[in-house]
Motif scaffolding. Structure first.
Motif, PDB file in Angstrom:
ATOM      1  N   SER A 254     -14.669  82.980  29.556  1.00 32.49           N
ATOM      2  CA  SER A 254     -15.329  82.967  30.648  1.00 32.49           C
ATOM      3  C   SER A 254     -16.614  84.134  30.671  1.00 32.49           C
ATOM      4  CB  SER A 254     -14.548  83.499  32.045  1.00 32.49           C
ATOM      5  OG  SER A 254     -13.896  84.847  31.724  1.00 32.49           O
TER       6      SER A 254
ATOM      7  N   ARG B  16     -11.427  90.222  40.979  1.00 33.21           N
ATOM      8  CA  ARG B  16     -11.307  91.307  39.814  1.00 33.21           C
ATOM      9  C   ARG B  16     -12.701  91.459  39.431  1.00 33.21           C
ATOM     10  NH1 ARG B  16      -9.175  94.531  36.033  1.00 33.21           N
ATOM     11  NH2 ARG B  16     -10.044  94.226  34.002  1.00 33.21           N
TER      12      ARG B  16
ATOM     13  N   PRO C  52     -12.458  89.689  32.186  1.00 30.62           N
ATOM     14  CA  PRO C  52     -11.417  88.764  32.363  1.00 30.62           C
ATOM     15  C   PRO C  52     -10.243  89.488  31.886  1.00 30.62           C
ATOM     16  CG  PRO C  52     -12.537  88.324  30.290  1.00 30.62           C
ATOM     17  CD  PRO C  52     -13.340  89.410  30.994  1.00 30.62           C
TER      18      PRO C  52
ATOM     19  N   GLN D  15      -7.678  85.590  35.255  1.00 32.94           N
ATOM     20  CA  GLN D  15      -8.985  85.941  36.179  1.00 32.94           C
ATOM     21  C   GLN D  15     -10.177  85.976  35.296  1.00 32.94           C
ATOM     22  OE1 GLN D  15      -8.907  86.583  39.420  1.00 32.94           O
ATOM     23  NE2 GLN D  15      -6.688  86.715  39.817  1.00 32.94           N
TER      24      GLN D  15
ATOM     25  N   GLY E  96     -14.880  87.734  38.401  1.00 30.14           N
ATOM     26  CA  GLY E  96     -14.108  87.300  39.497  1.00 30.14           C
ATOM     27  C   GLY E  96     -14.382  86.031  39.883  1.00 30.14           C
ATOM     28  N   GLU E  97     -13.097  85.594  40.626  1.00 39.50           N
ATOM     29  CA  GLU E  97     -13.257  84.199  40.917  1.00 39.50           C
ATOM     30  C   GLU E  97     -14.322  83.730  42.037  1.00 39.50           C
ATOM     31  OE1 GLU E  97     -10.683  80.461  43.010  1.00 39.50           O
ATOM     32  OE2 GLU E  97      -9.658  82.430  43.152  1.00 39.50           O
TER      33      GLU E  97
ATOM     34  N   LEU F 227     -10.325  81.407  47.896  1.00 35.30           N
ATOM     35  CA  LEU F 227      -9.714  81.773  46.542  1.00 35.30           C
ATOM     36  C   LEU F 227      -8.335  81.074  46.379  1.00 35.30           C
ATOM     37  CD1 LEU F 227     -10.928  85.359  46.113  1.00 35.30           C
ATOM     38  CD2 LEU F 227     -12.422  83.384  45.800  1.00 35.30           C
TER      39      LEU F 227
ATOM     40  N   THR G 203      -7.041  82.014  43.036  1.00 31.85           N
ATOM     41  CA  THR G 203      -5.899  82.914  42.123  1.00 31.85           C
ATOM     42  C   THR G 203      -5.329  84.084  42.912  1.00 31.85           C
ATOM     43  OG1 THR G 203      -7.924  84.328  42.027  1.00 31.85           O
ATOM     44  CG2 THR G 203      -7.808  82.491  40.089  1.00 31.85           C
ATOM     45  N   VAL G 204      -5.834  84.031  44.050  1.00 32.01           N
ATOM     46  CA  VAL G 204      -5.110  85.015  45.118  1.00 32.01           C
ATOM     47  C   VAL G 204      -5.361  84.301  46.462  1.00 32.01           C
ATOM     48  CG1 VAL G 204      -5.105  87.097  43.886  1.00 32.01           C
ATOM     49  CG2 VAL G 204      -7.224  86.362  45.467  1.00 32.01           C
TER      50      VAL G 204
ATOM     51  N   LEU H 122      -6.635  93.869  45.262  1.00 31.24           N
ATOM     52  CA  LEU H 122      -7.930  93.450  44.737  1.00 31.24           C
ATOM     53  C   LEU H 122      -9.049  94.495  44.510  1.00 31.24           C
ATOM     54  CD1 LEU H 122     -10.174  92.660  47.861  1.00 31.24           C
ATOM     55  CD2 LEU H 122      -7.985  93.181  48.164  1.00 31.24           C
TER      56      LEU H 122
ATOM     57  N   LEU I 107      -5.767  93.987  39.503  1.00 30.89           N
ATOM     58  CA  LEU I 107      -7.046  93.456  40.281  1.00 30.89           C
ATOM     59  C   LEU I 107      -7.981  94.397  40.488  1.00 30.89           C
ATOM     60  CD1 LEU I 107      -5.589  90.276  41.985  1.00 30.89           C
ATOM     61  CD2 LEU I 107      -6.883  90.405  39.779  1.00 30.89           C
TER      62      LEU I 107
END
Length: 269
Positions: A49, A67, A71, A79, A83-84, A106, A108-109, A140, A244
Motif C-alpha cells: 500500500s 490509522r 501500514p 490497515q 488509513g482506509e 469503513l 476495517t473498523v 482510532l 490504530l
C-alpha cells in the motif's frame, strides 16, 4: 460524481475517490498540491500500500483514518498506508452551491464518517463526524492531510503556537512532528499572502509539517512534487505499529472535529 462548490472568489472540488478535496482555488489560483500524475489511475498496481498510495497520489487534502501512519496489521486486520478512509470511494451530495456532504462506512473498523465541506466568504470549513457503529469500543487515529503548492509560499514560514518553521528552499525536504496547544497554524508566503488553519487541539494535539520541494530524484516523486503539508493529527508520528491510535469511541458514540482554512491576504482581493 465529483462536486465543485464555491463562489467567484473561492471554490473547491471534492472527489468521490478518497473523499479528497482535490482543489481549493482562491481568485482563480490553485492553493493545493497537484502532482503531474493526478488522476492517472491506469496501469498495474504496485506491490504494497505504500508504493500504491504514492503511485496514485494526486495531492490535495485527504482525511487519514483510522490509522493515519504507515501500514500495519492490528487485531488481525491489515490497515493500508494512511488509513482506509483515504482509499475508499465516498458518497457525495451537493447540498448547496457552496457546500457538499461526503459519507463513507469503513470496513476495517465499524466507523461511519460524515464530512461536510463549506465555502464561507474566504474560508473553507471542513466538519467531520466519526461514529462507532459497532458493539465494542474502537480505538482510532485521525489526521488531516492538506498538501499545499509550496511554490506559493517560497521563502516564507509556518507559524505554530508562535514558533516558526522555515519553508525549506527548492531542492530540499524536511519533516517535523510537533505538539500543539492552540490548534492554530499560519502559512506565510510572499506578497503578504497567508493561509490559516484552525482546529480542535484537544482532539488533534499534534501537527506534522511535511515538505518535499523537488528533493527526491527517484520514486515516488522524481523531483516533480513541490509540496508543503501542515497536518493536524491525534498521535505522534512514531505511534506504535500494533495500535490504530490514541482516540477511543464507545459503542454508538460519535466525535466531531471542525477544521477551517482561511485566506488572510492576497488571493481573493
Amino acid at each position: 460524481m465529483n462536486v465543485r462548490i464555491g463562489t467567484d472568489r473561492l471554490d473547491a472540488e471534492v472527489l468521490t475517490d478518497g473523499g479528497c478535496i482535490a482543489s481549493i482555488r482562491a481568485g482563480g489560483r490553485e492553493l493545493l498540491l497537484r502532482t503531474p500524475w493526478a488522476g492517472l489511475d491506469d496501469g498495474p498496481p504496485m506491490a504494497g500500500s505504500v508504493a500504491e498510495w504514492h503511485r496514485r497520489y494526486r495531492g490535495g487534502w485527504h482525511l487519514l483514518l483510522p490509522r493515519p501512519l504507515g501500514p500495519a496489521v492490528v487485531g488481525g486486520i491489515a490497515q493500508p498506508f494512511h488509513g482506509e478512509a483515504a482509499w475508499r470511494r465516498w458518497r457525495l451530495e451537493q447540498t448547496s452551491t457552496t457546500a457538499c456532504r461526503a459519507q463513507v462506512l469503513l470496513r476495517t473498523v465499524p466507523l461511519a464518517v460524515d464530512r461536510t465541506v463549506e465555502i464561507i466568504v474566504d474560508e473553507v470549513r471542513v466538519t467531520t463526524t466519526v461514529q462507532n457503529m459497532g458493539p465494542t469500543e474502537v480505538r482510532l487515529g485521525w489526521a488531516e492531510h492538506p498538501s499545499f503548492d509550496a511554490a506559493i509560499f517560497d521563502g516564507g514560514h509556518v507559524e505554530l503556537d508562535g514558533a516558526k518553521v522555515a519553508i525549506v528552499p527548492l531542492g530540499a525536504g524536511a519533516f517535523q512532528d510537533r505538539p500543539v496547544e492552540t490548534g492554530h497554524a499560519l502559512v506565510h508566503g510572499f506578497d503578504g499572502l497567508s493561509v490559516g488553519l484552525c482546529w480542535d487541539a484537544a482532539v488533534l494535539g499534534r501537527a506534522y509539517v511535511w515538505q518535499e520541494r523537488r528533493a527526491t530524484p527517484d520514486f515516488p516523486w522524481y523531483a516533480a512534487a513541490d509540496a508543503l503539508a501542515v497536518e493536524p493529527a491525534s498521535q505522534p508520528h512514531d505511534h506504535p505499529e500494533d495500535d490504530l491510535g490514541t482516540l477511543t469511541l464507545a459503542p454508538g458514540a460519535a466525535r466531531t472535529v471542525a477544521i477551517t482554512l482561511t485566506i488572510h491576504n492576497g488571493l481573493t482581493a
